[in-house]
Design an enzyme around this catalytic site. Sequence first.
Site, PDB file in Angstrom:
ATOM      1  N   CYS A  91       0.863  -1.181   0.000  1.00  0.00           N
ATOM      2  CA  CYS A  91       0.000   0.000   0.000  1.00  0.00           C
ATOM      3  C   CYS A  91       0.902   1.233   0.000  1.00  0.00           C
ATOM      4  O   CYS A  91       2.117   1.112  -0.168  1.00  0.00           O
ATOM      5  CB  CYS A  91      -0.989  -0.010   1.167  1.00  0.00           C
ATOM      6  SG  CYS A  91      -0.254   0.182   2.816  1.00  0.00           S
TER       7      CYS A  91
ATOM      8  N   ASN B 203       2.543   1.496   4.136  1.00  0.00           N
ATOM      9  CA  ASN B 203       2.869   0.264   4.852  1.00  0.00           C
ATOM     10  C   ASN B 203       2.672   0.400   6.360  1.00  0.00           C
ATOM     11  O   ASN B 203       3.408  -0.164   7.149  1.00  0.00           O
ATOM     12  CB  ASN B 203       4.296  -0.199   4.511  1.00  0.00           C
ATOM     13  CG  ASN B 203       4.631  -1.609   4.984  1.00  0.00           C
ATOM     14  OD1 ASN B 203       5.731  -1.860   5.435  1.00  0.00           O
ATOM     15  ND2 ASN B 203       3.706  -2.538   4.884  1.00  0.00           N
TER      16      ASN B 203
ATOM     17  N   CYS C 214      -0.997   0.771   7.454  1.00  0.00           N
ATOM     18  CA  CYS C 214      -2.402   0.403   7.684  1.00  0.00           C
ATOM     19  C   CYS C 214      -2.789  -0.837   6.887  1.00  0.00           C
ATOM     20  O   CYS C 214      -2.799  -1.941   7.422  1.00  0.00           O
ATOM     21  CB  CYS C 214      -3.350   1.559   7.323  1.00  0.00           C
ATOM     22  SG  CYS C 214      -3.237   3.015   8.389  1.00  0.00           S
ATOM     23  N   ARG C 215      -3.112  -0.659   5.615  1.00  0.00           N
ATOM     24  CA  ARG C 215      -3.700  -1.751   4.826  1.00  0.00           C
ATOM     25  C   ARG C 215      -2.760  -2.929   4.591  1.00  0.00           C
ATOM     26  O   ARG C 215      -3.146  -4.076   4.834  1.00  0.00           O
ATOM     27  CB  ARG C 215      -4.214  -1.223   3.484  1.00  0.00           C
ATOM     28  CG  ARG C 215      -5.395  -0.293   3.630  1.00  0.00           C
ATOM     29  CD  ARG C 215      -5.709   0.414   2.349  1.00  0.00           C
ATOM     30  NE  ARG C 215      -4.604   1.314   1.986  1.00  0.00           N
ATOM     31  CZ  ARG C 215      -4.532   1.987   0.850  1.00  0.00           C
ATOM     32  NH1 ARG C 215      -5.484   1.854  -0.060  1.00  0.00           N
ATOM     33  NH2 ARG C 215      -3.521   2.789   0.615  1.00  0.00           N
ATOM     34  N   SER C 216      -1.559  -2.678   4.102  1.00  0.00           N
ATOM     35  CA  SER C 216      -0.695  -3.830   3.779  1.00  0.00           C
ATOM     36  C   SER C 216      -0.249  -4.600   5.017  1.00  0.00           C
ATOM     37  O   SER C 216      -0.252  -5.835   4.983  1.00  0.00           O
ATOM     38  CB  SER C 216       0.482  -3.420   2.882  1.00  0.00           C
ATOM     39  OG  SER C 216       1.286  -2.436   3.462  1.00  0.00           O
TER      40      SER C 216
ATOM     41  N   ASP D 286      -8.004   3.805   1.836  1.00  0.00           N
ATOM     42  CA  ASP D 286      -7.025   3.981   2.903  1.00  0.00           C
ATOM     43  C   ASP D 286      -7.707   4.470   4.178  1.00  0.00           C
ATOM     44  O   ASP D 286      -8.239   5.580   4.213  1.00  0.00           O
ATOM     45  CB  ASP D 286      -5.961   4.985   2.450  1.00  0.00           C
ATOM     46  CG  ASP D 286      -4.759   5.020   3.361  1.00  0.00           C
ATOM     47  OD1 ASP D 286      -4.859   4.568   4.527  1.00  0.00           O
ATOM     48  OD2 ASP D 286      -3.710   5.505   2.915  1.00  0.00           O
TER      49      ASP D 286
END
Length: 151
Positions: A9, A12, A14-16, A120
């Site tokens: 993401c 690096n 939050c999402r990934s 995000d």
Amino acid sequence: MMKKIVFVCLGNICRSPMAEAIMKKLLKEQKLEMIFQVDSMATSFEEVGNPIYPPAREKLKERGILAFTHQAKVFKKENYDEYDYIIGMEESNIYNLIRIVDADQEHKIRKLLGHHDIKDPWYTRDFETTYQEIEYGCRQLLEELIKREGE
């Protein structure tokens, strides 16, 4: 032979890393952690060295993922050859990944949810929706990988 997956993401944080933690949990539940190695990275340098963003970590804890340590790092051109699957969270991640590697010759780069962008949560503040979408995407991906890799 172990297959390597990297989730990517923007920062690096939050999402990934959420996807990394969720996929590791799913692999452990199915006793497949010796077959797949999972990591996560960023397309930008902004958050390098930072831990997972606290609300993202809290959402993982709510779902029983307690022991997850993380430091943000950046995806670089040389990483392309290291991974079998390079999974972005939204279209801008895919664009940035292709810009970083020049061309996706081996067709390794794709979005976790196909035509759907995982927004995000740094901006939306909706960590619950993000968690649900990532978990759904990870379950779908794992099903596909088990079929493809013959496990």
